[in-house]
Enzyme design. Structure first.
Site, PDB file in Angstrom:
ATOM      1  N   HIS A  16      37.563 -25.695 -26.640  1.00 42.78           N
ATOM      2  CA  HIS A  16      36.667 -24.553 -26.748  1.00 42.78           C
ATOM      3  C   HIS A  16      35.355 -25.015 -27.376  1.00 42.78           C
ATOM      4  O   HIS A  16      35.362 -25.789 -28.342  1.00 42.78           O
ATOM      5  CB  HIS A  16      37.318 -23.475 -27.622  1.00 42.78           C
ATOM      6  CG  HIS A  16      36.399 -22.358 -28.013  1.00 42.78           C
ATOM      7  ND1 HIS A  16      35.892 -22.211 -29.297  1.00 42.78           N
ATOM      8  CD2 HIS A  16      35.889 -21.329 -27.299  1.00 42.78           C
ATOM      9  CE1 HIS A  16      35.132 -21.139 -29.349  1.00 42.78           C
ATOM     10  NE2 HIS A  16      35.097 -20.585 -28.153  1.00 42.78           N
ATOM     11  N   ASN A  17      34.221 -24.560 -26.820  1.00 42.76           N
ATOM     12  CA  ASN A  17      32.911 -24.972 -27.343  1.00 42.76           C
ATOM     13  C   ASN A  17      32.900 -26.471 -27.655  1.00 42.76           C
ATOM     14  O   ASN A  17      32.602 -26.898 -28.772  1.00 42.76           O
ATOM     15  CB  ASN A  17      32.553 -24.160 -28.587  1.00 42.76           C
ATOM     16  CG  ASN A  17      32.200 -22.722 -28.248  1.00 42.76           C
ATOM     17  OD1 ASN A  17      32.162 -22.332 -27.075  1.00 42.76           O
ATOM     18  ND2 ASN A  17      31.951 -21.912 -29.266  1.00 42.76           N
ATOM     19  N   GLU A  46      34.351 -27.160 -22.120  1.00 41.78           N
ATOM     20  CA  GLU A  46      33.523 -25.956 -22.021  1.00 41.78           C
ATOM     21  C   GLU A  46      32.052 -26.283 -22.227  1.00 41.78           C
ATOM     22  O   GLU A  46      31.684 -27.061 -23.107  1.00 41.78           O
ATOM     23  CB  GLU A  46      33.949 -24.907 -23.051  1.00 41.78           C
ATOM     24  CG  GLU A  46      33.167 -23.599 -22.880  1.00 41.78           C
ATOM     25  CD  GLU A  46      33.601 -22.498 -23.824  1.00 41.78           C
ATOM     26  OE1 GLU A  46      33.352 -21.318 -23.491  1.00 41.78           O
ATOM     27  OE2 GLU A  46      34.170 -22.794 -24.889  1.00 41.78           O
ATOM     28  N   ASP A  48      28.500 -24.012 -22.637  1.00 41.55           N
ATOM     29  CA  ASP A  48      27.772 -22.743 -22.715  1.00 41.55           C
ATOM     30  C   ASP A  48      26.328 -23.013 -22.278  1.00 41.55           C
ATOM     31  O   ASP A  48      25.554 -23.627 -23.016  1.00 41.55           O
ATOM     32  CB  ASP A  48      27.788 -22.193 -24.142  1.00 41.55           C
ATOM     33  CG  ASP A  48      29.156 -21.692 -24.558  1.00 41.55           C
ATOM     34  OD1 ASP A  48      30.032 -21.604 -23.685  1.00 41.55           O
ATOM     35  OD2 ASP A  48      29.342 -21.406 -25.749  1.00 41.55           O
ATOM     36  N   HIS A  65      25.619 -22.912 -28.673  1.00 36.24           N
ATOM     37  CA  HIS A  65      26.303 -21.653 -28.926  1.00 36.24           C
ATOM     38  C   HIS A  65      25.239 -20.562 -29.043  1.00 36.24           C
ATOM     39  O   HIS A  65      24.532 -20.487 -30.051  1.00 36.24           O
ATOM     40  CB  HIS A  65      27.141 -21.741 -30.203  1.00 36.24           C
ATOM     41  CG  HIS A  65      28.174 -20.667 -30.303  1.00 36.24           C
ATOM     42  ND1 HIS A  65      28.812 -20.343 -31.475  1.00 36.24           N
ATOM     43  CD2 HIS A  65      28.696 -19.832 -29.367  1.00 36.24           C
ATOM     44  CE1 HIS A  65      29.669 -19.362 -31.271  1.00 36.24           C
ATOM     45  NE2 HIS A  65      29.614 -19.036 -29.987  1.00 36.24           N
ATOM     46  N   GLU A 100      30.243 -21.430 -18.996  1.00 38.20           N
ATOM     47  CA  GLU A 100      29.881 -20.076 -19.422  1.00 38.20           C
ATOM     48  C   GLU A 100      28.384 -19.963 -19.140  1.00 38.20           C
ATOM     49  O   GLU A 100      27.542 -20.440 -19.905  1.00 38.20           O
ATOM     50  CB  GLU A 100      30.196 -19.846 -20.895  1.00 38.20           C
ATOM     51  CG  GLU A 100      29.977 -18.396 -21.300  1.00 38.20           C
ATOM     52  CD  GLU A 100      30.362 -18.118 -22.738  1.00 38.20           C
ATOM     53  OE1 GLU A 100      29.724 -17.224 -23.341  1.00 38.20           O
ATOM     54  OE2 GLU A 100      31.270 -18.776 -23.261  1.00 38.20           O
TER      55      GLU A 100
END
Length: 486
Positions: A16-17, A46, A48, A65, A100
């Protein structure tokens, strides 16, 4: 294990991230974190993606983020990192890039160009006609060796209508994070021409490269009927709400995960980048249980233990009991006697002053069961049970905590007994600590083992450092245990 089944039949090592080196609000973003995650066994990364600056006439998409003080890195630098990994590991099972996507159309087109330029020969470009066939299965890991898969948005129509709801991590399960981003977005409005709306369209150049299309969860009964390349991203807090809302949701979620994919991720309130326990998500059959790889807590160490199976290739075939089968795994009683350890290193947190005062360690072993069971309301919940040995004074070379079993009453005080409700999913975590009367006990070494991999008798357990490796002073660190399973 067979690697010829659809992707939805596997647990897949996920982060995640991935870009963050520390907390979720103001830490640095680093391309190096992608390298670290990949070589730790991670297969789902991931990104973003946001609008960045312009270099001349070229748009530069960045990764960070959103609406925080975390630093920016370019999308292209990450894709080059993935390219280098693919060059060095041509036989890897598929790498999934979870995008994302918050970018406006010009930046999305550049993202597609970057993907084609750097990893075009590795990209799995799905056939649109095949995806549209009812019941079409997802490809298998074996058929995707050396490939990169894109997870993002692939609208079923050429133009996604304004009312259609796509699925980003920030708007699916974690209301705290979604609210924070919404409030910040209202303070920082962008022009309608440069930024897509919440239900953004995606440019065809990027959509055609995408296999896994995220869409918003409304009801599992409806989602089960969707095309098999449609998937959900569900936040930590929503996992709990789904299971508490109805006892039938667990069975429906498992049924959905037979042919579709699910990704779970930590709550937005975990600003220190701590992790949620992955056991319940695994029990629901979720394939992509994403964790913060920059935080070496017990949850990430459980993840390391899970994926040591199958030669640490990042893919583990899910057991029948979490594949929608009516045959649930029967409970077991597991007894563990921690007999001794060998070649334990000093904790890395100790400073040189401590070494001068006390060059020895006082080790003890903490054993924890992580399980998933049925509560009194007939709903699934996380279960844990912990036991500890006594500390052995001044002996890290060969501490002895118990003698081999003699089937006498006196053996019971040295035997740790656990009732395991879901042996197919449950994990046993061994943690060796250095006892300290004054300070917090320092963690020395760990090992996490799926209950399904435990075997009766005397067993040697390899211990790992907090980064999940056995090198340097950890190369010979072991536990000797006696195990009985009924």
């Amino acid at each position: 294990e067979s690697m010829s089944k659809p992707l939805s039949h596997y647990w897949i090592n996920s982060s995640h991230n991935t870009y963050l080196t520390g907390d979720q609000l103001q830490s640095s973003s680093s391309v190096g974190m992608y390298t670290e995650a990949l070589y730790r066994g991670c297969k789902c990364l991931e990104l973003d993606c946001w609008d960045g600056d312009k270099e001349g006439n070229r748009h530069v998409p960045v990764v960070y983020h959103g609406y925080t003080l975390t630093s920016h890195i370019t999308f292209e630098s990450i894709i080059k990192c993935v390219e280098n990994y693919m060059l060095s590991n041509p036989n890897t099972y598929p790498i999934i890039l979870s995008l994302e996507n918050h970018c406006s159309f010009p930046y999305q087109k550049v993202m597609a160009e970057i993907l084609e330029t750097h990893i075009g020969k590795y990209l799995y470009v799905p056939d649109a006609a095949a995806l549209s066939k009812p019941g079409a299965e997802l490809p298998s890991p074996a058929s995707l060796v050396g490939k990169v898969i894109i997870k993002g948005k692939r609208p079923p129509e050429k133009d996604m209508k304004e009312g259609d709801e796509s699925d980003n991590d920030s708007d699916t399960g974690d209301e705290g994070e979604a609210e924070m981003k919404t409030n910040e977005s209202n303070k920082n409005p962008k022009s309608k021409d440069s930024a897509p709306s919440t239900h953004a369209k995606v440019v065809p150049e990027l959509a055609k490269l995408t296999l896994l299309h995220g869409h918003k969860l409304k009801k599992f009964e409806t989602s089960i009927e969707a095309h098999n390349n449609h998937m959900h991203s569900i936040g930590e807090t929503k996992i709990t709400r789904l299971l508490e809302k109805s006892g039938s949701n667990a069975a429906l979620w498992r049924k959905y995960n037979v042919n579709h994919m699910s990704r779970t991720y930590p709550a937005g309130t975990r600003i220190t980048s701590s992790n949620y326990n992955p056991t319940v998500a695994w029990a629901m059959g979720c394939q992509l249980v994403a964790l913060n790889f920059q935080t070496n807590d017990s949850s990430l160490l459980l993840n390391d233990g899970r994926f040591l199976q199958n030669d640490n290739c990042g893919y583990v075939l899910k057991p029948a009991s979490v594949m929608g089968s009516n045959k649930a795994s029967s409970s077991k009683k597991v007894s563990i006697r921690v007999l001794s350890a060998s070649c334990l290193p000093r904790p890395t947190t100790q400073n040189r002053a401590d070494e001068i005062v006390d060059p020895f360690i006082d080790p003890y072993c903490h054993v924890t069961l992580h399980d998933c069971g049925i509560d009194h309301k007939d709903k699934e919940e996380y279960i844990s049970d912990s036991k500890s040995t006594n500390a052995v004074d001044d002996n890290g070379f060969c501490p002895v905590w118990a003698a081999p079993s003699t089937n006498k009453e006196s053996d019971k005080k040295d035997t740790f007994e656990f009732t395991v409700q879901n042996p197919d999913v449950a994990m046993i975590h061994f943690e060796v600590n250095d006892y300290d009367v004054i300070q917090v006990d320092a963690e020395i070494a760990t090992a996490s083992i799926p209950v399904s991999c435990l075997r009766k008798g005397f067993r040697t357990i390899h211990l790992y450092d907090l980064n999940g490796v056995r090198t340097g002073p950890f190369a010979f660190a072991t536990l000797l245990v006696e195990i009985d399973i009924q």
